[in-house]
Design a protein around this motif. Structure first.
Motif, PDB file in Angstrom:
ATOM      1  N   LEU A 150       6.441 -92.515   3.157  1.00  0.00           N
ATOM      2  CA  LEU A 150       5.045 -92.829   2.169  1.00  0.00           C
ATOM      3  C   LEU A 150       5.167 -91.482   1.455  1.00  0.00           C
ATOM      4  CD1 LEU A 150       2.625 -94.594   4.467  1.00  0.00           C
ATOM      5  CD2 LEU A 150       4.006 -95.688   2.847  1.00  0.00           C
ATOM      6  N   ALA A 151       5.431 -90.403   1.960  1.00  0.00           N
ATOM      7  CA  ALA A 151       5.282 -88.962   1.111  1.00  0.00           C
ATOM      8  C   ALA A 151       6.159 -88.826   0.094  1.00  0.00           C
ATOM      9  CB  ALA A 151       5.268 -87.821   2.114  1.00  0.00           C
ATOM     10  N   GLN A 167      -4.641 -87.378   1.499  1.00  0.00           N
ATOM     11  CA  GLN A 167      -4.693 -88.521   2.380  1.00  0.00           C
ATOM     12  C   GLN A 167      -3.806 -87.875   3.654  1.00  0.00           C
ATOM     13  OE1 GLN A 167      -3.621 -91.890   0.719  1.00  0.00           O
ATOM     14  NE2 GLN A 167      -5.427 -92.104  -0.787  1.00  0.00           N
ATOM     15  N   LEU A 168      -2.792 -87.477   3.474  1.00  0.00           N
ATOM     16  CA  LEU A 168      -1.651 -87.168   4.359  1.00  0.00           C
ATOM     17  C   LEU A 168      -2.482 -85.771   5.216  1.00  0.00           C
ATOM     18  CD1 LEU A 168       0.918 -87.240   5.759  1.00  0.00           C
ATOM     19  CD2 LEU A 168       1.844 -85.733   4.055  1.00  0.00           C
ATOM     20  N   CYS A 169      -3.040 -84.738   4.364  1.00  0.00           N
ATOM     21  CA  CYS A 169      -3.320 -83.528   4.926  1.00  0.00           C
ATOM     22  C   CYS A 169      -4.851 -84.042   6.019  1.00  0.00           C
ATOM     23  CB  CYS A 169      -3.765 -82.748   3.846  1.00  0.00           C
ATOM     24  SG  CYS A 169      -2.279 -82.039   3.015  1.00  0.00           S
ATOM     25  N   TYR A 175      -0.466 -96.523  -0.852  1.00  0.00           N
ATOM     26  CA  TYR A 175      -0.010 -97.371   0.383  1.00  0.00           C
ATOM     27  C   TYR A 175      -0.835 -98.634   0.205  1.00  0.00           C
ATOM     28  CZ  TYR A 175       0.515 -98.510   5.214  1.00  0.00           C
ATOM     29  OH  TYR A 175       0.700 -99.208   6.494  1.00  0.00           O
ATOM     30  N   ARG A 176       0.025 -99.575   0.587  1.00  0.00           N
ATOM     31  CA  ARG A 176      -0.394-101.013   0.495  1.00  0.00           C
ATOM     32  C   ARG A 176      -0.904-101.546  -0.919  1.00  0.00           C
ATOM     33  NH1 ARG A 176      -4.217-102.261   5.533  1.00  0.00           N
ATOM     34  NH2 ARG A 176      -2.504-101.857   7.336  1.00  0.00           N
ATOM     35  N   GLN A 199       7.986 -91.555  11.189  1.00  0.00           N
ATOM     36  CA  GLN A 199       8.790 -91.699  10.013  1.00  0.00           C
ATOM     37  C   GLN A 199       8.214 -92.474   8.819  1.00  0.00           C
ATOM     38  OE1 GLN A 199      12.062 -93.783  12.072  1.00  0.00           O
ATOM     39  NE2 GLN A 199      13.390 -91.939  11.881  1.00  0.00           N
ATOM     40  N   LEU A 200       7.109 -93.332   9.209  1.00  0.00           N
ATOM     41  CA  LEU A 200       6.544 -94.104   8.202  1.00  0.00           C
ATOM     42  C   LEU A 200       5.902 -92.787   7.209  1.00  0.00           C
ATOM     43  CD1 LEU A 200       5.227 -96.624   6.698  1.00  0.00           C
ATOM     44  CD2 LEU A 200       3.510 -96.404   8.404  1.00  0.00           C
TER      45      LEU A 200
END
Length: 218
Positions: free
Chosen positions: A77-78, A87-89, A211-212, A72-73
């Motif tokens: 974030l997406a 980064q996700l890929c 992120y962060r 879910q995070l």
């Protein structure tokens, strides 16, 4: 009564069960009515699900277990544009390439680049560059989602995503803890829901932030 063979068919076992049921019925009937005026008509057997059955998953790479919180995070974030597409890929590609029971992906950055570009090359689509993959890996290390394990290997945070059973996962966690001198604030424990020795992740940041709160780099 002959013993069933080790490779006996279900029909053979069915015949044996039928005989047992008949004998059981006769014994119960005799105990209930010695005169034999009432007979048990039959015995019904129910079979439990086969514990050896496995999941039906697409492809030949098997499947992994992922934290529902982390899944879910990723979506949050997406949507918030707080993680870059690259980064996700890169993370998903690396997570799907784990060697079972290790949490390690034996991919170089060039292999990650080539793997991500496989379909794009076939369809003439936009392709990712190795430099972008490098920046993505660096960012993922900063998030404590992965860490470099040397010799072109990448260690996944196995609390987030793991290909293997719980025994193997705990063994990997113990090995990682040893490498980090059991520091509860280090990889892989420095990410997760708020709790003992864990930090709370704040998702309420601007759409242009990474992120962060890091500046987006890819």
């Amino acid at each position: 009564m002959p013993a069933p063979s080790a490779g006996g068919s279900e029909a053979e076992y069915g015949d044996i069960l039928a005989v047992l049921g008949q004998q059981l019925g006769e014994k119960v009937a005799e105990a209930a009515d010695p005169g034999g005026r009432r007979r048990l008509k039959g015995v019904h057997f129910e079979y439990a699900a086969d514990p050896k059955s496995v999941h039906d998953m697409a492809g030949g790479a098997g499947y992994s277990l992922a934290s529902n919180w982390f899944t879910q995070l990723l979506a949050q974030l997406a949507v918030a544009n707080s993680i870059t597409k690259s980064q996700l890929c890169v993370f998903l590609f690396v997570a799907g390439g784990q060697v079972p029971g290790t949490g390690v992906t034996p991919y170089t950055q060039q292999e990650i680049t080539d793997g991500l570009n496989k379909i794009a090359a076939q369809k003439g689509g936009k392709m990712i560059t190795r430099s972008t993959v490098n920046r993505a890996v660096q960012a993922l290390c900063g998030y404590n989602w992965v860490e470099k394990a040397g010799r072109g290997r990448i260690q996944l945070n196995v609390r987030l995503w793991f290909h293997g059973n719980s025994t193997a996962q705990h063994e990997v966690l113990a090995e990682i803890a040893d490498r980090h001198e059991h520091d509860v604030a280090a990889f892989p424990y420095a990410v997760g829901p708020q709790g003992a020795h864990q930090e709370e992740l704040d998702l309420d940041f601007g759409a242009g932030a990474d992120y962060r709160g890091r500046k987006r780099t890819g």
